[in-house]
Design a protein around this motif. Structure first.
Motif, short mmCIF file in Angstrom:
data_model
loop_
_atom_site.label_atom_id
_atom_site.label_comp_id
_atom_site.label_asym_id
_atom_site.label_seq_id
_atom_site.Cartn_x
_atom_site.Cartn_y
_atom_site.Cartn_z
N PRO A 185 0.82 -1.21 0.00
CA PRO A 185 0.00 0.00 0.00
C PRO A 185 0.86 1.27 0.00
O PRO A 185 1.94 1.29 0.55
CB PRO A 185 -0.79 -0.12 1.30
N PHE A 186 0.31 2.31 -0.63
CA PHE A 186 0.96 3.63 -0.59
C PHE A 186 -0.11 4.70 -0.80
O PHE A 186 -1.25 4.41 -1.18
CB PHE A 186 2.10 3.75 -1.61
N VAL A 187 0.29 5.93 -0.53
CA VAL A 187 -0.55 7.09 -0.82
C VAL A 187 -0.01 7.76 -2.08
O VAL A 187 1.21 7.91 -2.23
CB VAL A 187 -0.57 8.09 0.35
N ALA A 188 -0.89 8.14 -2.98
CA ALA A 188 -0.48 8.82 -4.20
C ALA A 188 -1.06 10.23 -4.25
O ALA A 188 -2.25 10.42 -3.99
CB ALA A 188 -0.93 8.03 -5.43
N LEU A 189 -0.22 11.19 -4.56
CA LEU A 189 -0.66 12.55 -4.86
C LEU A 189 -0.69 12.67 -6.38
O LEU A 189 0.36 12.62 -7.03
CB LEU A 189 0.27 13.59 -4.26
N LEU A 190 -1.89 12.83 -6.94
CA LEU A 190 -2.06 12.96 -8.38
C LEU A 190 -2.35 14.43 -8.69
O LEU A 190 -3.41 14.94 -8.31
CB LEU A 190 -3.19 12.08 -8.88
N VAL A 191 -1.42 15.09 -9.34
CA VAL A 191 -1.58 16.51 -9.65
C VAL A 191 -1.33 16.67 -11.15
O VAL A 191 -0.22 16.91 -11.60
CB VAL A 191 -0.62 17.39 -8.83
N SER A 192 -2.42 16.51 -11.92
CA SER A 192 -2.31 16.50 -13.37
C SER A 192 -3.47 17.28 -13.97
O SER A 192 -4.63 16.94 -13.76
CB SER A 192 -2.35 15.06 -13.89
N GLY A 193 -3.18 18.32 -14.75
CA GLY A 193 -4.21 19.06 -15.45
C GLY A 193 -5.28 19.57 -14.49
O GLY A 193 -5.02 20.35 -13.59
N GLY A 194 -6.52 19.10 -14.68
CA GLY A 194 -7.62 19.54 -13.83
C GLY A 194 -7.80 18.72 -12.58
O GLY A 194 -8.84 18.82 -11.93
N HIS A 195 -6.81 17.91 -12.21
CA HIS A 195 -6.95 17.02 -11.06
C HIS A 195 -5.90 17.34 -9.99
O HIS A 195 -4.73 17.53 -10.29
CB HIS A 195 -6.78 15.56 -11.48
N SER A 196 -6.34 17.41 -8.76
CA SER A 196 -5.46 17.37 -7.59
C SER A 196 -6.14 16.46 -6.60
O SER A 196 -7.19 16.80 -6.06
CB SER A 196 -5.27 18.76 -6.98
N MET A 197 -5.59 15.28 -6.38
CA MET A 197 -6.23 14.34 -5.48
C MET A 197 -5.21 13.51 -4.74
O MET A 197 -4.09 13.29 -5.22
CB MET A 197 -7.21 13.43 -6.22
N LEU A 198 -5.60 13.08 -3.56
CA LEU A 198 -4.82 12.14 -2.77
C LEU A 198 -5.57 10.81 -2.77
O LEU A 198 -6.78 10.77 -2.50
CB LEU A 198 -4.64 12.65 -1.34
N VAL A 199 -4.86 9.74 -3.07
CA VAL A 199 -5.48 8.43 -3.23
C VAL A 199 -4.74 7.41 -2.37
O VAL A 199 -3.50 7.33 -2.41
CB VAL A 199 -5.44 7.97 -4.70
N GLY A 211 1.88 13.04 -12.15
CA GLY A 211 1.18 14.10 -12.87
C GLY A 211 2.11 15.26 -13.17
O GLY A 211 3.23 15.35 -12.66
N GLY A 212 1.63 16.17 -14.01
CA GLY A 212 2.46 17.25 -14.51
C GLY A 212 3.08 18.12 -13.44
O GLY A 212 4.26 18.50 -13.53
N VAL A 213 2.32 18.48 -12.39
CA VAL A 213 2.86 19.32 -11.32
C VAL A 213 3.92 18.55 -10.53
O VAL A 213 4.76 19.15 -9.85
CB VAL A 213 1.74 19.83 -10.40
N GLY A 214 3.92 17.23 -10.64
CA GLY A 214 4.95 16.42 -9.99
C GLY A 214 6.34 16.69 -10.54
O GLY A 214 7.34 16.26 -9.94
#
Length: 349
Positions: A141-155, A279-282
């Motif tokens: 298991p891990f936590v993902a920060l997805l920061v791409s285009g119109g998305h900013s989410m923690l999963v 994601g792109g902001v990454g």
């Protein structure tokens, strides 16, 4: 647990927005680097620059022009022919519906002609799994920060295909805030990278903006108010280059601090010691450095994809598709795309 292997290479096709990406990958869950054979990418930045943003119809038409030449280029680089393919994966959503349909139709046609399985891939799952292309991939298991285009989410990623969204964007995502703020400050398209580059010349602390929603419970994001703060500061400031750089630095620091704070909270909430950034902001240098420093200080590991796989690309789609094809999840010949599509609805792989 995935224990089967795709013996032939998988073609990945990405056309969700303004970049046409293809890649060839031979899936082997035991191999570091996950068997990437070749990849090719065409960006439409020059096409959309005069409009200051992506024009969906123009994006779709350009995917039509560029997709098959890129497939031929990737095949040539890998020393393969279409007959060598074992399957085709393509982005089925979320994204611009016209752009998605171009990739889906081409991928389905190729798969049908070759008699191989095809599968539609969730764009954000592709980003989420992109760090698995590296030599030292994270294991769930891990936590993902997805920061791409119109998305900013923690999963929270409990297993591949077993996702729980911990926090999502309520209005402007981080990438949107970068682009819109850059535009109001007169920076060229695409604004996000231009603003980050300008911020390198800024004085830390010259302008300090709020860190949105860090003073309340929860892991959601909201950056529209921050954008308004920057607008007011820009309207009331002298318009020198140094002032513009100082405002850019203050804005970037606010975004990075907010993302980092929320990441640490997500790790604490889940008890997880692994953090994936995608994601792109990454690709933002300050975000990568701050999270690397936080990982060292707080005893967790942080994983980044290489810079070329932070933005949209075919390699991440080939990887996600290969994993699901290896799990026996090939789909019928129906061409379906999903401009809006929740990660939490995906089946386990």
């Amino acid at each position: 647990m995935i224990d089967s292997k795709i013996s032939k290479p998988i073609l990945g096709v990405e056309t969700s927005c303004d970049e046409t990406g293809v890649a060839l990958l031979r899936w082997d869950p035991e191999k570091p680097g996950r068997g990437l054979l070749s990849h090719a990418l065409f960006s439409q930045i020059a096409l959309h620059a005069e409009y200051g943003g992506v024009v969906p119809e123009l994006a779709s038409r350009d995917h039509v022009r560029k997709l098959l030449p890129l497939v031929r280029e990737a095949l040539k680089e890998a020393g393969l022919t279409p007959a060598d393919l074992g399957g085709v994966a393509y982005t089925a959503g979320p994204g611009l519906v016209g752009a998605l349909l171009v990739g889906a139709a081409a991928a389905r046609a190729m798969a049908w002609a070759l008699g191989v399985p095809a599968i539609g891939v969730h764009h954000m799952e592709g980003h989420l799994l992109a760090p698995l292309l590296e030599d030292d991939p994270p294991e769930p298991p891990f936590v993902a920060l997805l920061v791409s285009g119109g998305h900013s989410m923690l999963v929270e990623v409990r297993a591949i295909g077993d996702y729980r969204i911990l926090g999502d964007t309520l209005d402007d995502a981080a990438g949107e805030a970068f682009d819109k703020t850059a535009k109001l400050m007169g920076l060229p398209y695409p604004g996000g990278p231009a603003l980050a580059k300008l911020a390198e010349q800024g004085t830390p602390g010259a302008f300090r903006f709020s860190r949105p929603m860090v003073d309340r419970p929860g892991l959601d994001f909201s950056f529209s108010g921050l954008k308004t703060q920057v607008l007011l500061a820009w309207q009331n400031a002298d318009k020198t280059e140094q002032t513009r750089a100082d405002i850019a630095r203050g804005f970037e620091d606010a975004i990075v601090d907010t993302l980092a704070i929320k990441c640490r909270r997500a790790l604490e909430a889940t008890g997880t010691k692994r953090l994936v950034i995608a994601g792109g902001v990454g690709a933002n240098k300050r975000l990568r450095q701050q999270l690397a420093d936080a990982a060292s200080a707080n005893g967790f590991r942080v994983y980044f994809p290489r810079l070329q796989f932070c933005t949209d690309n075919g390699a991440m789609i080939a990887l996600a598709g290969a994993i699901r094809l290896a799990a026996g999840q090939g789909q019928d010949q129906t061409i379906q795309v999903h401009p809006r599509w929740s990660l939490e609805t995906l089946p386990a792989a």
